[in-house]
Enzyme design. Structure first.
Site: not given
Ligand code: ITT
Length: 189
Positions: A11, A13, A67, A144, A166, A171-172
């Site tokens: 990801n 982002g 995660d 999200y 943000k 959370h991050r």
């Molecule tokens: P990894 O390869 O790091 O696991 P991922 O996108 O699959 O990347 P997660 O399982 O940690 O990451 O994230 C779960 C979901 O929540 C995923 O669809 C993310 O896009 C979303 N998410 C995580 N952090 C977010 C944030 O800060 N704002 C919006 N959506 C977020």
């Protein structure tokens, strides 16, 4: 002193948010995409702990993983640890559809960061309460962000504000500040 950390994620982002927060501490981040098994469990911390061990066993050093999940009250905590799957399948329109007749819009975003540096392990979790909006708003961010408004006053979504802002509430951002404290205490930065 420069700390070089590999960020293992699919990801980009997330990486942008890390870079925005950690650059001033002289931490160099390298985005790497090494696939690893994410265990099926109800706890983000367990996913991260197992992920760190699996990547260490593959020979990776000086790295971090993240995660995250969105836990929606009115959906009994769904999508939670299944947030990535729900984002891919339902997407934000699907989540809003599930929420159509639900009055309780409260939700919590959680981010668990795990780092493995010089054979030391750090695991921290940041939490951000907020509300699920009635419709998508904003074009920044990822995942999200367009349907999550931090705090309880129904202000702008995460997708409507710049990364630096943000990071102040998210959370991050909270987890990153906990990570920075640990990195300082262990004299890595
Ligand atoms: P990894 O390869 O790091 O696991 P991922 O996108 O699959 O990347 P997660 O399982 O940690 O990451 O994230 C779960 C979901 O929540 C995923 O669809 C993310 O896009 C979303 N998410 C995580 N952090 C977010 C944030 O800060 N704002 C919006 N959506 C977020």
């Amino acid at each position: 002193m420069t700390l070089h950390l590999k960020v293992v994620t699919s990801n980009p982002g997330k990486v942008r948010e890390y870079q925005a927060a950690l650059a001033e501490y002289g931490v160099e981040m390298e985005h790497v995409h090494v696939p690893y098994d994410e265990v099926q469990t109800s706890y983000l911390e367990e996913v991260v702990d197992k992920g760190l061990k699996a990547l260490y066993a593959q020979g990776l050093r000086n790295f971090m993983i993240d995660d995250s999940g969105l836990f929606i009250n009115g959906l009994k905590g769904f999508p939670g640890v299944w947030s990535a799957y729900a984002q891919k399948t339902l997407g934000n329109p699907g989540i809003l559809k599930l929420m159509e007749n639900i009055k309780d819009r409260a939700a919590v975003f959680k981010c668990c960061i795990g780092a493995c540096i010089s054979d030391q392990t750090i695991i921290v979790t940041g939490v951000c309460p907020g509300l699920i909006t009635q419709k998508e708003a904003g074009t920044d961010g990822f995942g999200y962000d367009p349907i999550f408004s931090p705090g309880m006053d129904g202000g702008p979504t995460f997708a409507m504000i710049p990364i630096a802002e943000k990071n102040q509430y998210s959370h991050r951002g909270i987890a990153i500040r906990m990570l920075i404290d640990e990195l300082k205490a262990r004299k890595f930065i």
